[in-house]
Structures are given as structure tokens and as C-alpha cells.
Motif scaffolding. Structure first.
Motif, PDB file in Angstrom:
ATOM      1  N   ARG A  82     -34.873-128.818 -12.410  1.00 31.64           N
ATOM      2  CA  ARG A  82     -34.640-127.858 -11.338  1.00 31.64           C
ATOM      3  C   ARG A  82     -33.777-128.520 -10.270  1.00 31.64           C
ATOM      4  N   ILE A  83     -33.136-127.702  -9.480  1.00 30.48           N
ATOM      5  CA  ILE A  83     -32.336-128.195  -8.373  1.00 30.48           C
ATOM      6  C   ILE A  83     -33.046-127.828  -7.084  1.00 30.48           C
ATOM      7  N   GLU A  84     -33.256-128.788  -6.224  1.00 33.95           N
ATOM      8  CA  GLU A  84     -33.969-128.538  -4.976  1.00 33.95           C
ATOM      9  C   GLU A  84     -33.021-127.902  -3.973  1.00 33.95           C
ATOM     10  N   ASP A  85     -33.409-126.741  -3.486  1.00 38.22           N
ATOM     11  CA  ASP A  85     -32.544-125.949  -2.617  1.00 38.22           C
ATOM     12  C   ASP A  85     -33.423-124.980  -1.832  1.00 38.22           C
ATOM     13  N   ASP A  86     -32.806-124.098  -1.053  1.00 42.37           N
ATOM     14  CA  ASP A  86     -33.552-123.223  -0.151  1.00 42.37           C
ATOM     15  C   ASP A  86     -34.544-122.297  -0.854  1.00 42.37           C
ATOM     16  N   HIS A  87     -34.423-122.117  -2.143  1.00 42.24           N
ATOM     17  CA  HIS A  87     -35.347-121.231  -2.849  1.00 42.24           C
ATOM     18  C   HIS A  87     -36.724-121.858  -3.073  1.00 42.24           C
ATOM     19  N   ILE A  88     -36.838-123.180  -2.987  1.00 35.19           N
ATOM     20  CA  ILE A  88     -38.059-123.859  -3.400  1.00 35.19           C
ATOM     21  C   ILE A  88     -39.308-123.391  -2.632  1.00 35.19           C
ATOM     22  N   PRO A  89     -39.292-123.288  -1.290  1.00 35.67           N
ATOM     23  CA  PRO A  89     -40.509-122.817  -0.607  1.00 35.67           C
ATOM     24  C   PRO A  89     -40.904-121.397  -1.007  1.00 35.67           C
ATOM     25  N   PHE A  90     -39.934-120.591  -1.404  1.00 31.22           N
ATOM     26  CA  PHE A  90     -40.218-119.221  -1.839  1.00 31.22           C
ATOM     27  C   PHE A  90     -40.712-119.207  -3.279  1.00 31.22           C
ATOM     28  N   LEU A  91     -40.088-119.992  -4.121  1.00 31.71           N
ATOM     29  CA  LEU A  91     -40.514-120.095  -5.518  1.00 31.71           C
ATOM     30  C   LEU A  91     -41.952-120.560  -5.615  1.00 31.71           C
ATOM     31  N   ARG A  92     -42.323-121.522  -4.788  1.00 26.34           N
ATOM     32  CA  ARG A  92     -43.681-122.040  -4.814  1.00 26.34           C
ATOM     33  C   ARG A  92     -44.712-121.005  -4.384  1.00 26.34           C
ATOM     34  N   ARG A  93     -44.247-119.948  -3.732  1.00 30.70           N
ATOM     35  CA  ARG A  93     -45.161-118.876  -3.311  1.00 30.70           C
ATOM     36  C   ARG A  93     -45.028-117.661  -4.219  1.00 30.70           C
ATOM     37  N   GLY A  94     -44.393-117.832  -5.364  1.00 29.88           N
ATOM     38  CA  GLY A  94     -44.362-116.772  -6.364  1.00 29.88           C
ATOM     39  C   GLY A  94     -43.194-115.824  -6.299  1.00 29.88           C
ATOM     40  N   VAL A  95     -42.189-116.072  -5.453  1.00 28.40           N
ATOM     41  CA  VAL A  95     -41.027-115.189  -5.354  1.00 28.40           C
ATOM     42  C   VAL A  95     -40.128-115.400  -6.569  1.00 28.40           C
ATOM     43  N   GLU A  96     -39.604-114.304  -7.109  1.00 28.93           N
ATOM     44  CA  GLU A  96     -38.681-114.380  -8.239  1.00 28.93           C
ATOM     45  C   GLU A  96     -37.297-114.809  -7.735  1.00 28.93           C
ATOM     46  N   VAL A  97     -36.716-115.838  -8.364  1.00 36.36           N
ATOM     47  CA  VAL A  97     -35.502-116.479  -7.861  1.00 36.36           C
ATOM     48  C   VAL A  97     -34.399-116.448  -8.905  1.00 36.36           C
ATOM     49  N   LEU A  98     -33.204-116.097  -8.473  1.00 36.97           N
ATOM     50  CA  LEU A  98     -31.976-116.276  -9.251  1.00 36.97           C
ATOM     51  C   LEU A  98     -31.107-117.252  -8.474  1.00 36.97           C
ATOM     52  N   HIS A  99     -30.979-118.468  -8.998  1.00 38.12           N
ATOM     53  CA  HIS A  99     -30.264-119.534  -8.294  1.00 38.12           C
ATOM     54  C   HIS A  99     -28.845-119.620  -8.836  1.00 38.12           C
ATOM     55  N   ILE A 100     -27.881-119.228  -8.015  1.00 40.31           N
ATOM     56  CA  ILE A 100     -26.471-119.243  -8.419  1.00 40.31           C
ATOM     57  C   ILE A 100     -25.802-120.427  -7.741  1.00 40.31           C
ATOM     58  N   ILE A 101     -25.702-121.521  -8.477  1.00 37.47           N
ATOM     59  CA  ILE A 101     -25.159-122.765  -7.953  1.00 37.47           C
ATOM     60  C   ILE A 101     -24.269-123.394  -9.020  1.00 37.47           C
ATOM     61  N   ASP A 102     -23.144-123.928  -8.603  1.00 39.89           N
ATOM     62  CA  ASP A 102     -22.204-124.566  -9.525  1.00 39.89           C
ATOM     63  C   ASP A 102     -22.747-125.946  -9.894  1.00 39.89           C
ATOM     64  N   ALA A 103     -23.393-126.021 -11.039  1.00 38.91           N
ATOM     65  CA  ALA A 103     -24.022-127.268 -11.470  1.00 38.91           C
ATOM     66  C   ALA A 103     -24.002-127.327 -12.988  1.00 38.91           C
ATOM     67  N   GLY A 104     -22.866-127.746 -13.536  1.00 41.05           N
ATOM     68  CA  GLY A 104     -22.725-127.823 -14.977  1.00 41.05           C
ATOM     69  C   GLY A 104     -23.169-129.166 -15.518  1.00 41.05           C
ATOM     70  N   ASP A 105     -22.748-129.459 -16.729  1.00 38.33           N
ATOM     71  CA  ASP A 105     -23.120-130.715 -17.371  1.00 38.33           C
ATOM     72  C   ASP A 105     -22.606-131.926 -16.600  1.00 38.33           C
ATOM     73  N   ARG A 106     -21.547-131.744 -15.846  1.00 44.77           N
ATOM     74  CA  ARG A 106     -20.966-132.846 -15.075  1.00 44.77           C
ATOM     75  C   ARG A 106     -21.520-132.923 -13.661  1.00 44.77           C
ATOM     76  N   GLY A 107     -22.514-132.117 -13.378  1.00 47.62           N
ATOM     77  CA  GLY A 107     -23.106-132.136 -12.046  1.00 47.62           C
ATOM     78  C   GLY A 107     -22.422-131.176 -11.093  1.00 47.62           C
ATOM     79  N   PHE A 108     -22.546-131.445  -9.814  1.00 45.47           N
ATOM     80  CA  PHE A 108     -21.974-130.590  -8.786  1.00 45.47           C
ATOM     81  C   PHE A 108     -20.454-130.776  -8.706  1.00 45.47           C
ATOM     82  N   PRO A 109     -19.743-129.859  -8.013  1.00 38.05           N
ATOM     83  CA  PRO A 109     -18.299-130.038  -7.832  1.00 38.05           C
ATOM     84  C   PRO A 109     -17.962-131.402  -7.227  1.00 38.05           C
ATOM     85  N   LYS A 110     -16.777-131.908  -7.556  1.00 39.43           N
ATOM     86  CA  LYS A 110     -16.396-133.259  -7.146  1.00 39.43           C
ATOM     87  C   LYS A 110     -16.402-133.449  -5.634  1.00 39.43           C
TER      88      LYS A 110
END
Length: 396
Positions: free
Chosen positions: A308-336
Motif C-alpha cells: 500500500r502507499i501511505e497517503d491522505d486516504h489512510i485515516p479514512f481507510l482505517r475507519r472503513g471508507v471505500e477508497v480509490l487511490h489514483i496515484i502515479d506509481a508504476g513498477d519504477r516507483g513515483f515520477p522522477k
């Protein structure tokens, strides 16, 4: 945000809430109707509003905006002014908190989250589920002068464009429903809200206490607030139908993974819209044969679950909120450019930024069932550049 995070554990809500979430998600997936090709062709473009030097939406965010500083206040006012002058039917609220940080020398630093929402007329807050679009507006404390264009000025501008693009269509839909006596039907109580989150970045080193300042405060407060008895939703937290977090968007040829089985259906809806827009030649960026969403063909049982990627959704996810995390994080990691001084306006791929704004407009229009109500010509007439008049600074 931080990569990698932890194993996905300890995030189950109580049995009754889980059952309710399943019912709501099942209803959403079965009632979800696709927008037409005609609507996709007519979606508005941001045009000059995304110019990095003087664009009305994006340019004012491309400044250092560390939480608690004048730059942060200026950007917060920019966001609030946009909503007040361009989207007068939206409700604005601010959620305030303070916290000491590793660099504040014992001083309490203010964090201000901006929440804007629009619900069907005549509805009670506790009876409306809301699509929730989220991005953080703060920037890193170090390196000094860091801009954070992908992280996350561009996502904020993308959300602003989406709000503006669907606003008049929601008005038309609800007016039509009122005229035909459908407005107060329970299944139609779907609204939308936007959260511009403060304090996502760590001041020194990412830890549980030095990160996600605004998100942790807001999730805790919303979980504790209780709607009136007999409301459909127990709390503002439960009212979130889907928490869609945008982060690190604006680099060329992004790779967006699907992280959560329970929202993989929504990931596939977004990915399908991207494919359709590309087939219709409505997107300007990237190779026409390359999808930004490599997990489109996978089922919810096939997506990776080990990271998982730690981001602003985590406190909500831990309380049961359904999350769609749209972040550029491919096999090479984050953008350069991530967390470097090169993450500025000059290093944005503006074709990609514009395409993201069109894609999220399509996603929001489809979610809100605005087929037949979108009118791009009216939206273009309401250009922020032509109509915007600054108001006084907020008193924070």
C-alpha cells in the motif's frame, strides 16, 4: 505519501457497517450507467486556465505553500474564492486543527482543510451519499522553495475543473427531477463533495505523527460526528460513497494501479472511460495504444495485495471508507521529479494534466448520472478567467 506502506490489516469495520457498505456498493455497480460517446466528445477543456504562468486555476497554486505559512493561506484563499465566485450553489466549510511538528519548536501549527459539497435540493445531510474527490494543497517543508506541481498543485486544479464542468449539469438534472416529482426518491440522494486537504507532507521524516495532519484530524472528527436519528448514514464519514484520492498526477505516461478489491470496479470504470476517450481521439497525451491503467483486464482477485502507499486516504481507510487511490506509481516507483526541486510547473506535461481533467469530469458526470444534461457551450461561457473577482482573504 510514502512507499511502501504496510500490509493491509486491521481495517475491517464492524459487521453491520460492512454489510451496509456491500449493499451500497452493489447498488452503485448495478445502477451505474455509462455516459454516451456524444457526451465524451462534448466534455469541456480547461484551456488557458491550466497555463503555468497566468492560468486562473493552476498558476496560483504553483507556489511554496507549506502548512501554516502565508503561501498556504494564499492558496487556500484561491481555492475558496474559486468556489464562492464560480460555484455559488456549493457549500463551503473549513475544518481546523493544530499540531506541533518536528520543526515547529513547540509551537502549534494550524492546518485547514477546505470541504466543498453540493447535494440535491431539499435533502438532509445525513441522507445523502457523496462521491468525494480529494487532493492535498500543501507542499513540502524541504527542500526550501519546493513547489510540488504534481504533488499536488495539478491534482487540485484538475478537481477544480471537474467541479466547474459538472455544476450546471447537476442543476439541470435536479430541476428536471423536481419538475417530474422524482427529486425526493431515496435512490436519487447522491451528492458530491471535494476535500482540499492540508498537512499531507511530513515536515522532517515520514512517521505516523509527522504526516497526514489534516487527514487524521478530519477523519477523527467526522467519525465522531453523528447525524440525527433515522438518518440513512450514521456520520459524515459513512456518507462518503467513494473516497477518490488524486496525487502525483501531471507527469507524462502515468501508471495507475488498483489497490483495493472492493473498489476495483470503480477503477475499471475510470480505466474504461480513459480507453473510450482515447478511442474517440479526445485525449492529447501518450501513445494511443498505451493505457494508463494496467489492471483494467484484471479481476478484483488478481490485483496485488502485498503493498500500500501511505497517503491522505489512510485515516479514512482505517475507519472503513471505500477508497480509490489514483496515484502515479508504476513498477519504477513515483515520477522522477517526486520530492525534488524539479517538481515545478515547467516539468508538468500539460497535455497529460488536461487529459486528467477531462477524464475525471467524465467519471464524475457518469457517477452523478448526468447523461443528457452536460452542455459544454455553457461551461465555456463561464470561464474563470473572465468572471473571477477576488474576495477578501479568509480570517484563519
Amino acid at each position: 505519501m510514502m512507499l511502501p506502506l504496510l500490509l493491509h490489516r486491521g481495517l475491517l469495520r464492524p459487521l453491520l457497517s460492512t454489510w451496509l457498505a456491500f449493499v451500497l456498493l452493489f447498488s452503485a455497480t448495478t445502477a451505474y450507467e455509462s455516459v454516451s460517446d456524444e457526451t465524451l466528445r462534448s466534455l469541456p477543456r480547461p484551456g488557458k486556465d491550466f497555463d503555468i504562468h497566468d492560468g486562473a486555476l493552476l498558476a496560483p497554486i504553483l507556489v511554496p505553500r507549506v502548512s501554516g505559512t502565508a503561501g498556504s493561506t494564499a492558496v487556500l484563499n484561491h481555492l475558496a474564492d474559486f468556489i464562492r465566485t464560480t460555484l455559488p450553489d456549493w457549500t463551503i466549510q473549513f475544518q481546523n486543527s493544530t499540531s506541533k511538528t518536528p520543526v515547529s519548536k513547540g509551537k502549534e501549527i494550524p492546518f485547514v482543510n477546505l470541504i466543498a459539497s453540493r447535494d440535491p435540493p431539499g435533502t438532509s445531510p445525513g441522507d445523502v451519499g457523496r462521491l468525494t474527490l480529494v487532493a492535498h494543497y500543501d507542499s513540502k517543508y524541504e527542500p526550501q522553495g519546493f513547489i510540488g506541481a504534481i504533488d499536488s498543485a495539478a491534482p487540485c486544479a484538475i478537481i477544480m475543473h471537474t467541479m466547474r464542468s459538472i455544476d450546471s449539469a447537476m442543476t439541470k438534472k435536479w430541476e428536471d427531477m423536481r419538475a417530474t416529482g422524482q427529486l425526493n426518491q431515496l435512490e436519487e440522494q447522491q451528492g458530491i463533495q471535494v476535500i482540499f486537504m492540508d498537512g499531507e507532507e511530513a515536515f522532517k521524516e515520514w512517521t505516523a505523527s509527522d504526516s497526514l495532519y489534516g487527514a487524521r484530524s478530519l477523519a477523527e472528527q467526522w467519525d465522531a460526528e453523528v447525524h440525527p436519528a433515522m438518518s440513512v448514514y450514521r456520520s459524515p464519514l459513512d456518507s462518503i460513497s467513494l473516497f477518490v484520492l488524486l496525487d502525483l498526477l501531471g507527469a507524462k505516461e502515468p501508471t495507475i494501479q488498483s489497490f483495493f478489491p472492493t473498489t476495483h470496479w470503480a477503477y475499471k470504470k475510470l480505466a474504461t472511460l480513459e480507453r473510450r476517450l482515447r478511442e474517440l481521439k479526445q485525449l492529447q497525451s501518450s501513445d494511443p495504444g498505451r493505457s494508463w491503467f494496467p489492471h483494467l483486464a484484471k479481476s478484483e482477485h488478481e490485483i496485488p495485495l502485498y503493498m500500500r502507499i501511505e497517503d491522505d486516504h489512510i485515516p479514512f481507510l482505517r475507519r472503513g471508507v471505500e477508497v480509490l487511490h489514483i496515484i502515479d506509481a508504476g513498477d519504477r516507483g513515483f515520477p522522477k521529479v517526486w520530492h525534488t526541486m524539479q517538481d515545478d510547473g515547467e516539468h508538468l506535461d500539460l497535455d497529460t494534466v488536461e487529459d486528467w481533467s477531462v477524464l475525471f469530469t467524465a467519471f464524475a458526470a457518469e457517477w452523478m448520472e448526468l447523461e443528457g444534461f452536460m452542455d459544454a457551450s455553457q461551461i465555456h461561457k463561464r470561464s474563470v478567467t473572465d468572471a473571477w473577482h477576488k474576495t477578501e482573504f479568509l480570517q484563519l
